[in-house]
Design an enzyme around this catalytic site. Structure first.
Site, PDB file in Angstrom:
ATOM      1  N   LEU A  44      47.680 -24.072 -21.572  1.00 36.60           N
ATOM      2  CA  LEU A  44      47.885 -22.992 -20.600  1.00 36.60           C
ATOM      3  C   LEU A  44      48.726 -21.864 -21.192  1.00 36.60           C
ATOM      4  O   LEU A  44      49.616 -22.097 -22.015  1.00 36.60           O
ATOM      5  CB  LEU A  44      48.577 -23.545 -19.352  1.00 36.60           C
ATOM      6  CG  LEU A  44      47.681 -24.389 -18.441  1.00 36.60           C
ATOM      7  CD1 LEU A  44      48.533 -25.166 -17.447  1.00 36.60           C
ATOM      8  CD2 LEU A  44      46.644 -23.529 -17.726  1.00 36.60           C
ATOM      9  N   HIS A  59      49.419 -37.984 -17.258  1.00 35.10           N
ATOM     10  CA  HIS A  59      49.054 -38.323 -18.641  1.00 35.10           C
ATOM     11  C   HIS A  59      49.004 -39.849 -18.764  1.00 35.10           C
ATOM     12  O   HIS A  59      49.912 -40.538 -18.281  1.00 35.10           O
ATOM     13  CB  HIS A  59      50.101 -37.749 -19.609  1.00 35.10           C
ATOM     14  CG  HIS A  59      49.774 -38.007 -21.048  1.00 35.10           C
ATOM     15  ND1 HIS A  59      48.790 -37.314 -21.725  1.00 35.10           N
ATOM     16  CD2 HIS A  59      50.280 -38.901 -21.930  1.00 35.10           C
ATOM     17  CE1 HIS A  59      48.712 -37.770 -22.970  1.00 35.10           C
ATOM     18  NE2 HIS A  59      49.606 -38.727 -23.120  1.00 35.10           N
TER      19      HIS A  59
END
Ligand code: GRF
Length: 215
Positions: free
Chosen positions: A92, A108
């Protein structure tokens, strides 16, 4: 109390998106999904949103800043209060991360800070650990870093291959992500430096072994 509006960013399968959709189907759940954004037009997860009448946007601009600007516009127009990355596979833009600091989370499939980045299950098997799991954390600039909200632990079993371990971790992810979003939506999370305290629950239930859904 109005429900928190959640924006979910995906790139693929969308099973964590599905877990959040299923959690939000309960009117008592304190968050609702207001927008889904995929950076890939062919992401199977997009159909999970449209099937439930959730706004789904494809923003496939290869330019990082342009992707960020377009996503930011969609999220703000939808009144989003929390962004959840769910199998979102793009780095990002720094300004986007800054604009959503403490209002953007990621999941994650490892016990961070162990095994960040790609193929965390393969990394866990190669390291020979006896336990792995998943982590939900606030997003910071470096990949898979940021204050940890909750973790769930699963065993690594003799004979596991990458797929078997990934499937065991994924089942824990589907419980952990809705739990973390709920804690945020209920205003129970306080960030102090790299640590996140969750008010009103016991530590083992919120952030240790296989968290209970009943925190
Ligand atoms: C999950 O394992 C998630 O933790 C990781 O990517 C995978 C995405 O799976 N970031 P899905 O798209 O949610 O099914």
């Amino acid at each position: 109390m109005p429900r928190l509006k959640l924006g979910v960013l995906i790139s693929g399968r969308g099973s964590n998106l599905q877990a959040l959709i299923d959690a939000a189907a309960d009117p008592a759940y304190p968050a609702a999904i207001a927008a889904v954004i995929s950076n890939r037009a062919d992401a199977p997860g997009l159909a999970r949103a449209t099937e439930r009448g959730i706004q789904a946007h494809i923003i496939a601009d290869p330019d990082r800043a342009a992707f960020a600007a377009a996503s930011d516009r969609v999220l703000r127009e939808a009144g989003v209060g929390l962004v959840a990355l769910a199998g979102f596979m793009r780095i990002l833009d720094t300004r986007f991360v800054a604009a959503w600091t403490d209002r953007m989370i990621n999941i994650h499939p490892s016990l961070l800070p162990a095994f960040p980045g790609l193929h965390p299950q393969r990394q866990a098997l190669a390291a020979g650990v006896k336990f792995s799991g998943c982590t939900v954390h606030f997003v910071r600039d470096a990949v898979d870093t940021g204050p940890i909200i909750a973790q769930a632990v699963v065993p690594v079993i003799d004979g596991d291959d990458e797929d078997a371990l990934a499937a065991r971790i994924l089942a824990a992810e589907h419980r952990l992500y809705p739990l973390a979003v709920r804690l945020f939506a209920e205003g129970r999370l306080a960030i102090a430096g790299n640590r996140v305290a969750a008010a009103g629950g016991t530590a083992p239930n919120i952030a240790a072994l296989n968290p209970s859904d009943r925190v």
